[in-house]
Scaffold this motif. Structure first.
Motif, PDB file in Angstrom:
ATOM      1  N   SER A 283       0.835  -1.205   0.000  1.00 26.81           N
ATOM      2  CA  SER A 283       0.000   0.000   0.000  1.00 26.81           C
ATOM      3  C   SER A 283       0.869   1.254   0.000  1.00 26.81           C
ATOM      4  O   SER A 283       2.086   1.194   0.201  1.00 26.81           O
ATOM      5  CB  SER A 283      -0.921   0.025   1.225  1.00 26.81           C
ATOM      6  OG  SER A 283      -0.163   0.198   2.421  1.00 26.81           O
TER       7      SER A 283
ATOM      8  N   ASP B 233       4.486   6.452  -6.429  1.00 30.20           N
ATOM      9  CA  ASP B 233       3.394   5.588  -6.868  1.00 30.20           C
ATOM     10  C   ASP B 233       3.901   4.490  -7.795  1.00 30.20           C
ATOM     11  O   ASP B 233       3.458   3.334  -7.736  1.00 30.20           O
ATOM     12  CB  ASP B 233       2.321   6.431  -7.556  1.00 30.20           C
ATOM     13  CG  ASP B 233       0.975   5.729  -7.612  1.00 30.20           C
ATOM     14  OD1 ASP B 233       0.704   4.890  -6.724  1.00 30.20           O
ATOM     15  OD2 ASP B 233       0.197   6.000  -8.538  1.00 30.20           O
TER      16      ASP B 233
ATOM     17  N   ARG C 173       5.592   1.707  -5.827  1.00 31.76           N
ATOM     18  CA  ARG C 173       4.591   0.805  -5.256  1.00 31.76           C
ATOM     19  C   ARG C 173       4.001  -0.107  -6.333  1.00 31.76           C
ATOM     20  O   ARG C 173       3.905  -1.324  -6.161  1.00 31.76           O
ATOM     21  CB  ARG C 173       3.496   1.639  -4.578  1.00 31.76           C
ATOM     22  CG  ARG C 173       2.376   0.838  -3.908  1.00 31.76           C
ATOM     23  CD  ARG C 173       1.167   0.640  -4.814  1.00 31.76           C
ATOM     24  NE  ARG C 173       0.591   1.903  -5.220  1.00 31.76           N
ATOM     25  CZ  ARG C 173      -0.386   2.502  -4.558  1.00 31.76           C
ATOM     26  NH1 ARG C 173      -0.884   1.959  -3.479  1.00 31.76           N
ATOM     27  NH2 ARG C 173      -0.880   3.639  -5.023  1.00 31.76           N
TER      28      ARG C 173
ATOM     29  N   CYS D  26      -2.362   8.386  -1.824  1.00 31.85           N
ATOM     30  CA  CYS D  26      -2.456   7.478  -0.672  1.00 31.85           C
ATOM     31  C   CYS D  26      -3.694   6.584  -0.706  1.00 31.85           C
ATOM     32  O   CYS D  26      -4.770   7.003  -1.126  1.00 31.85           O
ATOM     33  CB  CYS D  26      -2.437   8.272   0.629  1.00 31.85           C
ATOM     34  SG  CYS D  26      -0.846   9.075   0.933  1.00 31.85           S
ATOM     35  N   ASP D  27      -3.509   5.345  -0.224  1.00 34.34           N
ATOM     36  CA  ASP D  27      -4.614   4.409  -0.047  1.00 34.34           C
ATOM     37  C   ASP D  27      -5.230   4.562   1.344  1.00 34.34           C
ATOM     38  O   ASP D  27      -6.442   4.561   1.510  1.00 34.34           O
ATOM     39  CB  ASP D  27      -4.134   2.958  -0.196  1.00 34.34           C
ATOM     40  CG  ASP D  27      -3.428   2.706  -1.510  1.00 34.34           C
ATOM     41  OD1 ASP D  27      -4.003   3.049  -2.550  1.00 34.34           O
ATOM     42  OD2 ASP D  27      -2.310   2.161  -1.494  1.00 34.34           O
ATOM     43  N   ASP D  28      -4.352   4.638   2.338  1.00 33.22           N
ATOM     44  CA  ASP D  28      -4.762   4.719   3.736  1.00 33.22           C
ATOM     45  C   ASP D  28      -4.050   5.899   4.378  1.00 33.22           C
ATOM     46  O   ASP D  28      -3.018   6.361   3.884  1.00 33.22           O
ATOM     47  CB  ASP D  28      -4.418   3.427   4.487  1.00 33.22           C
ATOM     48  CG  ASP D  28      -5.010   2.199   3.818  1.00 33.22           C
ATOM     49  OD1 ASP D  28      -6.241   2.079   3.797  1.00 33.22           O
ATOM     50  OD2 ASP D  28      -4.222   1.381   3.301  1.00 33.22           O
TER      51      ASP D  28
ATOM     52  N   SER E 225      -8.897   3.720   5.833  1.00 31.04           N
ATOM     53  CA  SER E 225      -8.905   3.874   4.384  1.00 31.04           C
ATOM     54  C   SER E 225      -9.319   5.288   4.020  1.00 31.04           C
ATOM     55  O   SER E 225     -10.263   5.841   4.602  1.00 31.04           O
ATOM     56  CB  SER E 225      -9.894   2.867   3.775  1.00 31.04           C
ATOM     57  OG  SER E 225     -10.309   3.273   2.496  1.00 31.04           O
TER      58      SER E 225
ATOM     59  N   GLY F 249      -6.459   9.922  -6.103  1.00 33.36           N
ATOM     60  CA  GLY F 249      -5.797   9.057  -7.063  1.00 33.36           C
ATOM     61  C   GLY F 249      -6.513   9.164  -8.397  1.00 33.36           C
ATOM     62  O   GLY F 249      -6.649  10.248  -8.959  1.00 33.36           O
TER      63      GLY F 249
END
Length: 338
Positions: free
Chosen positions: A32, A184, A187, A208-210, A224, A294
């Motif tokens: 993540s 990004d 990742r 960011c995801d979380d 989240s 995103g």
């Protein structure tokens, strides 16, 4: 997975101990891109150093894939640190070496042979978009380009985790997007788990995801990003969603008004018009706007509804997954730039 369990850390200052982290607990899922956001002096950098094993907490535990890093020392600690890459707010490149030479430095220390080293450096410079700059010196690059070189260098040894402490600090806006794109890509293409700290909620919104929100060394919100923004009253929503500015006079023109958060292409584009048609009501957006988290479009609108079935229309919108609430005055975390 990175698990931070009840971590506290303090430092000496003027004869006293000043707490930087207070009983902090977060979980970072493998693969993540996790954001730690908060104002200056909220403890973000201290948390980053604890995760990167550059600082030991006074209390609590940092686990990597279940391993208690607090029990490690000597060679075993050095081995685990190789699984962690770190980028600070200053790139700290070697001024006398070329860009390729800076990226190669960690590989030289590990004794990687020449052909393999050159191949690895080439792939990383391609990842960060600086292949054409390989022969230049750091002084010939912009701040943002130097930050991207620092990311490539941190990735050279193939870490499983990359900790980027305030990676866009001091970087011009036109370069900041490129730095975030590199994180990004690391990742997405290398499978690296990325932890990024920032004061800028725009960083969280873009990659960011979380997220965990820190204030005065305490986690005040975590989860989240999409879950947190579903509630307009959350600190995260206030930081990353479009602001709403409408007068009572505007709202008074309608039978009902509500704040609505819509997530996703189909929902943002179709849900409100469909509700107006289905319930034969007039439905207007009287505040708010659109943004992206995103690649996901997100809207926060204040809507005014006029018609006999206004309440039913709003209830139907909520049943379809939108967040619907009565307008209220709320504020996000002090010092976080939206």
């Amino acid at each position: 997975m990175i698990t931070v369990e009840n971590v506290s850390k303090s430092f000496p200052f003027n004869g006293n101990r000043v707490a930087a982290l207070r009983d902090v607990s977060v979980e970072v899922q493998a693969g993540s891109l996790f954001g730690v956001v908060g104002p200056a002096d909220s403890g973000k950098s201290t948390l980053a150093r604890c995760i990167a094993l550059q600082e030991r907490p006074d209390r609590g535990v940092v686990r990597l894939d279940g391993l208690n890093t607090g029990t490690l020392d000597g060679r075993r600690l050095r081995e685990i640190r190789r699984r962690l890459g770190a980028v600070g707010a200053k790139s700290e490149l070697l001024a006398e070496r070329t860009i390729a030479g800076n990226v190669a430095a960690p590989l030289e220390q590990l004794g990687v042979d020449g052909p393999q080293r050159r191949s690895r450096v080439g792939s990383l410079l391609d990842l960060v978009g600086l292949t054409a700059r390989a022969g230049q010196k750091p002084g010939e690059l912009t701040d943002g380009q130097r930050r991207r070189v620092a990311v490539a260098r941190a990735l050279a040894a193939g870490p499983a985790v990359l900790v980027a402490d305030d990676p866009t600090s001091g970087v011009a806006p036109e370069d900041a997007g490129a730095v975030l794109a590199v994180l990004d890509r690391a990742r997405a293409e290398l499978g690296v788990t990325v932890v990024v700290t920032t004061q800028d909620a725009g960083v969280v919104r873009r990659v960011c995801d979380d997220v965990a929100v820190l204030d005065n060394g305490v986690v005040v919100e975590r989860g989240s990003l999409l879950d947190l923004i579903s509630s307009p009253a959350s600190w995260t929503a206030q930081a990353v969603l479009p602001s709403i500015e409408t007068s009572r006079a505007q709202a008074a023109k309608y039978d009902r008004s509500a704040d609505v958060v819509l997530i996703g292409f189909a929902t943002v584009g179709a849900l409100l018009p469909e509700a107006a048609t289905r319930f034969d009501v007039e439905l207007s957006t009287i505040g708010g706007g659109l943004t992206r988290l995103g690649d996901t479009p997100v809207a926060r609108f204040r809507v005014g509804v006029r018609g006999e079935r206004a309440d039913a229309a709003l209830a139907w919108i909520a049943d379809r997954g939108a967040y619907v609430a009565q307008p209220q005055s709320v504020r996000g975390p002090q010092g976080v730039a939206a």
